[in-house]
Design an enzyme around this catalytic site. Structure first.
Site, PDB file in Angstrom:
ATOM      1  N   ARG A 109      38.437  -9.888  -8.431  1.00  0.00           N
ATOM      2  CA  ARG A 109      39.301 -10.240  -9.575  1.00  0.00           C
ATOM      3  C   ARG A 109      40.466  -9.254  -9.559  1.00  0.00           C
ATOM      4  NH1 ARG A 109      37.602 -11.459 -15.756  1.00  0.00           N
ATOM      5  NH2 ARG A 109      37.177 -13.418 -14.692  1.00  0.00           N
ATOM      6  N   HIS A 136      42.115 -19.490 -11.227  1.00  0.00           N
ATOM      7  CA  HIS A 136      40.730 -19.118 -11.549  1.00  0.00           C
ATOM      8  C   HIS A 136      39.828 -20.273 -11.074  1.00  0.00           C
ATOM      9  CE1 HIS A 136      37.433 -17.068 -13.211  1.00  0.00           C
ATOM     10  NE2 HIS A 136      37.715 -17.090 -14.500  1.00  0.00           N
ATOM     11  N   GLN A 139      36.043 -20.759 -12.183  1.00  0.00           N
ATOM     12  CA  GLN A 139      35.958 -21.249 -13.562  1.00  0.00           C
ATOM     13  C   GLN A 139      36.247 -22.754 -13.608  1.00  0.00           C
ATOM     14  OE1 GLN A 139      35.483 -19.471 -16.697  1.00  0.00           O
ATOM     15  NE2 GLN A 139      35.254 -21.592 -17.332  1.00  0.00           N
ATOM     16  N   ASP A 233      42.902 -22.177 -23.561  1.00  0.00           N
ATOM     17  CA  ASP A 233      42.607 -20.818 -23.096  1.00  0.00           C
ATOM     18  C   ASP A 233      43.449 -19.872 -23.955  1.00  0.00           C
ATOM     19  OD1 ASP A 233      41.775 -18.601 -21.661  1.00  0.00           O
ATOM     20  OD2 ASP A 233      42.948 -19.034 -19.861  1.00  0.00           O
ATOM     21  N   CYS A 273      37.360 -21.451 -21.548  1.00  0.00           N
ATOM     22  CA  CYS A 273      36.699 -20.640 -20.513  1.00  0.00           C
ATOM     23  C   CYS A 273      36.073 -19.376 -21.084  1.00  0.00           C
ATOM     24  CB  CYS A 273      37.700 -20.299 -19.418  1.00  0.00           C
ATOM     25  SG  CYS A 273      39.126 -19.402 -20.043  1.00  0.00           S
ATOM     26  N   ARG A 301      28.431 -21.572 -15.372  1.00  0.00           N
ATOM     27  CA  ARG A 301      29.072 -20.697 -14.389  1.00  0.00           C
ATOM     28  C   ARG A 301      28.053 -20.265 -13.331  1.00  0.00           C
ATOM     29  NH1 ARG A 301      33.830 -17.791 -15.506  1.00  0.00           N
ATOM     30  NH2 ARG A 301      33.640 -17.166 -13.314  1.00  0.00           N
TER      31      ARG A 301
HETATM   32  N1  NVA Z   1      43.669 -16.730 -18.796  1.00  0.00           N
HETATM   33  C1  NVA Z   1      42.681 -15.716 -19.057  1.00  0.00           C
HETATM   34  C2  NVA Z   1      41.352 -16.161 -18.545  1.00  0.00           C
HETATM   35  C3  NVA Z   1      40.219 -15.191 -18.771  1.00  0.00           C
HETATM   36  C4  NVA Z   1      38.925 -15.667 -18.182  1.00  0.00           C
HETATM   37  C5  NVA Z   1      43.102 -14.403 -18.436  1.00  0.00           C
HETATM   38  O1  NVA Z   1      43.599 -14.417 -17.305  1.00  0.00           O
HETATM   39  O2  NVA Z   1      42.977 -13.365 -19.083  1.00  0.00           O
HETATM   40  N1   CP Z   2      35.779 -17.035 -18.224  1.00  0.00           N
HETATM   41  C1   CP Z   2      35.725 -15.854 -17.581  1.00  0.00           C
HETATM   42  O1   CP Z   2      36.096 -15.724 -16.410  1.00  0.00           O
HETATM   43  O2   CP Z   2      35.214 -14.857 -18.337  1.00  0.00           O
HETATM   44  P1   CP Z   2      35.157 -13.302 -17.976  1.00  0.00           P
HETATM   45  O3   CP Z   2      36.570 -12.775 -18.066  1.00  0.00           O
HETATM   46  O4   CP Z   2      34.247 -12.717 -18.990  1.00  0.00           O
HETATM   47  O5   CP Z   2      34.634 -13.155 -16.573  1.00  0.00           O
END
Ligand code: NVA
Ligand code: CP
Length: 314
Positions: A109, A136, A139, A233, A273, A301
């Site tokens: 990530r 993502h 997800q 989101d 998500c 997930r």
């Molecule tokens: N769009 C959000 C998704 C988190 C799972 C982010 O990137 O923070």
């Molecule tokens: N939806 C998701 O990816 O959650 P986290 O940021 O908790 O991993």
């Protein structure tokens, strides 16, 4: 016919054919059924190691991949970016070279998507995107699985609407996944929040030839009318803190609340998500209400990440 996907990177859903995505979804279904029937361990990745490399926080991604790997008989190592020599300036290229001599897969990530591309370029083992600023995919594949579980597998019959930031990483992957599977997604977003041109290009190349479509509708009520699925989101993603005020101002007419949900079909589902910013992009009455499938979505997930690992890790 799907040939083996072993050894392939999982950076974007656009790298997979419709048949490959369908195969991953079918595998996830089988793994979930076996898990629910009491078969907690299916040791097909015994002796394999998965590195979980995080430059940003995570609850679901970390825990679902970690438990998925353990239940496949392997093990998982949580690595915080800052605790590695990466945090002191060792290059991504060198880290990828070294890490991939110890482990059989790397889930990462990152802030900038380019970092994942570089990791993959220098890694001997599959690199799995656990979220970047652009995409993502783990997800979104899970979300498609959940939509099919709740609403049937023919996406073309469904009105799927994403409400909020049209440049959101989750939305980008949903667009690609739904599109490659031949479905359509409607994006309710204000001007200036259109999908990233890089994703539009991937969409034109991979989804459009399969009949996939997306449409931007500015008016959230118009967009949500008759919807089967309403997805949102956060307005401010990780790494976007400096533009927080502007985004909240621009996106506030796009809150998913009870009134907006009243325009969807009576049996519509609400998806997110997570984590959610309750009171911003969604109200309590929706996320805790009759429409919400967000906890099943989070649960899925693990099963879908398991399918990705089972099919990609050599
Ligand atoms: N769009 C959000 C998704 C988190 C799972 C982010 O990137 O923070
Ligand atoms: N939806 C998701 O990816 O959650 P986290 O940021 O908790 O991993």
């Amino acid at each position: 016919m799907v040939t083996s996907m072993k050894g392939k990177h999982f950076l974007t859903l656009a790298d997979f054919t419709r048949e490959e995505l369908e195969f991953m979804l079918d595998t996830a279904k089988m793994l979930k059924e076996r898990y629910l029937a009491g078969e907690r361990i299916i040791p097909i990745l015994r002796g394999r190691h998965l590195a979980l490399l995080f430059e940003k926080p995570s609850t679901r991604t970390r825990i679902s991949f970690e438990t998925a790997m353990l239940e496949l008989g392997g093990d998982a190592l949580y690595l915080n970016w800052r605790d590695l020599q990466l945090g002191r300036g060792e290059t991504i290229e060198d880290t990828a070279r070294v890490l991939s001599r110890y482990v059989d897969g790397i889930m990462a990530r990152v802030y900038e998507h380019e970092k994942l591309v570089k990791l993959a370029q220098y890694s001997r083992v599959p690199v799995i995107n656990g979220l970047s600023d652009l995409l993502h995919p783990a997800q979104a594949l899970t979300d498609i699985y959940t939509i099919m579980e709740k609403k049937g597998t023919d996406l073309r019959k469904l009105k799927i609407v994403f409400v909020g930031d049209g440049r959101d990483n989750v939305l980008h992957s949903l667009m690609l996944g739904i599109g490659i599977l031949g479905g359509k997604i409607i994006i309710a977003s204000p001007e200036g929040y259109e999908p990233d041109p890089k994703v539009v290009k991937m969409f034109e190349e991979t989804a459009a030839p399969n009949g996939g479509e997306y449409e931007i509708i500015r008016d959230p009520v118009e967009a949500v009318k008759g919807a089967d699925v309403v997805y949102t989101d956060v307005w401010v993603s990780m790494g976007q803190e400096s533009i927080k005020e502007k985004k909240i101002r621009d996106l506030s007419p796009y809150q998913v609340n009870k009134e907006l949900m009243s325009y969807a079909k009576p049996d519509a589902i609400f998806m997110h998500c997570l984590p959610a910013h309750r009171g911003q992009e969604v109200t309590d009455e929706v996320i805790d209400g009759k429409w919400s499938v967000v906890w099943d979505q989070a649960e899925n997930r693990k099963h879908v990440q398991k399918a990705i690992l089972a099919l990609l890790i050599p």
